[in-house]
Design a protein around this motif. Structure first.
Motif, short mmCIF file in Angstrom:
data_model
loop_
_atom_site.label_atom_id
_atom_site.label_comp_id
_atom_site.label_asym_id
_atom_site.label_seq_id
_atom_site.Cartn_x
_atom_site.Cartn_y
_atom_site.Cartn_z
N UNK A 144 54.79 -63.87 6.79
CA UNK A 144 54.88 -64.62 8.06
C UNK A 144 56.33 -64.93 8.40
N UNK A 145 57.11 -65.34 7.39
CA UNK A 145 58.53 -65.65 7.60
C UNK A 145 59.28 -64.41 8.08
N UNK A 146 59.06 -63.29 7.41
CA UNK A 146 59.77 -62.06 7.78
C UNK A 146 59.40 -61.62 9.19
N UNK A 147 58.10 -61.61 9.50
CA UNK A 147 57.69 -61.22 10.85
C UNK A 147 58.28 -62.16 11.89
N UNK A 148 58.25 -63.46 11.62
CA UNK A 148 58.80 -64.44 12.56
C UNK A 148 60.29 -64.18 12.79
N UNK A 149 61.04 -63.98 11.70
CA UNK A 149 62.48 -63.75 11.84
C UNK A 149 62.79 -62.42 12.51
N UNK A 150 62.07 -61.39 12.13
CA UNK A 150 62.32 -60.06 12.70
C UNK A 150 62.09 -60.06 14.21
N UNK A 151 61.12 -60.83 14.66
CA UNK A 151 60.82 -60.83 16.08
C UNK A 151 61.54 -61.92 16.87
N UNK A 152 62.07 -62.96 16.21
CA UNK A 152 62.76 -64.00 16.96
C UNK A 152 64.28 -63.87 16.95
N UNK A 153 64.85 -63.35 15.86
CA UNK A 153 66.31 -63.25 15.79
C UNK A 153 66.88 -62.39 16.92
N UNK A 154 66.32 -61.22 17.22
CA UNK A 154 66.87 -60.46 18.36
C UNK A 154 66.83 -61.25 19.67
N UNK A 155 65.78 -62.02 19.87
CA UNK A 155 65.66 -62.82 21.09
C UNK A 155 66.73 -63.93 21.11
N UNK A 156 66.93 -64.57 19.97
CA UNK A 156 67.95 -65.63 19.89
C UNK A 156 69.34 -65.04 20.14
N UNK A 157 69.63 -63.89 19.52
CA UNK A 157 70.92 -63.24 19.74
C UNK A 157 71.09 -62.88 21.20
N UNK A 158 70.03 -62.39 21.84
CA UNK A 158 70.07 -62.05 23.26
C UNK A 158 70.40 -63.29 24.09
N UNK A 159 69.77 -64.42 23.78
CA UNK A 159 70.01 -65.66 24.53
C UNK A 159 71.44 -66.15 24.37
N UNK A 160 71.98 -66.01 23.15
CA UNK A 160 73.34 -66.47 22.89
C UNK A 160 74.38 -65.57 23.54
N UNK A 161 74.13 -64.27 23.50
CA UNK A 161 75.10 -63.33 24.08
C UNK A 161 74.93 -63.30 25.58
#
Length: 161
Positions: A144-161
């Motif tokens: 669950x942790x890996x799936x959550x991170x794999x799918x949320x980190x790109x979105x967070x990076x997109x929001x920050x950039x």
């Protein structure tokens, strides 16, 4: 022998599909998903012997060791303090979460800490087995942790950039 071939085929097909799909850590997640689904449905796959698991650990250790170079050492000289503080902070938070799990979910110490500390999937599975933690619970939490991170980190990076 057929069960071992099935295991290897499922892992390879799942791993390749995950990789080709472009999923981060897709080879690991694809192999894990294919083998897990088949095992849940049939209960026919073999258990990997302890000696083979140790050999796999050695190969993983060798693979990580190959990532080190003189450049790695040079970088470490400039970031040694954050490189030390970040895992200490993560471990501290993991211990707090582990204590919460022990208190409210009434699970054993080894399982609680293996569920709550940051680690790679294969590393935490090896630790859970070593310390007799509930492997199904630990693996489920980390999947669950890996799936959550794999799918949320790109979105967070997109929001920050």
């Amino acid at each position: 022998m057929i069960r071992w071939i099935q295991l290897l085929m499922l892992a390879c097909i799942g791993g390749l599909l995950g990789h080709w799909a472009g999923i981060p850590v897709g080879a690991l997640l694809g192999a894990l998903l294919f083998v897990a689904v088949y095992q849940v449905m049939t209960h026919k796959l073999p258990v990997i012997p302890a000696n083979a698991k140790r050999a796999i650990q050695m190969l993983l250790g060798a693979n990580i060791g190959l990532a080190f170079s003189s450049e790695t050492v040079a970088v470490m000289k400039s970031i040694w303090l954050p490189a030390l503080l970040i895992p200490l902070l993560q471990l501290s938070i993991g211990v707090i979460i582990g204590l919460i799990l022990i208190r409210f979910l009434k699970i054993d110490i080894a399982t609680a800490f293996c569920c709550s500390v940051p680690a790679g999937m294969s590393e935490i599975a090896f630790l859970a087995e070593t310390y007799k933690a509930s492997l199904p619970l630990v693996v489920t939490v980390h999947i669950c942790r890996v799936f959550f991170l794999v799918f949320t980190i790109p979105f967070i990076i997109y929001l920050i950039l």
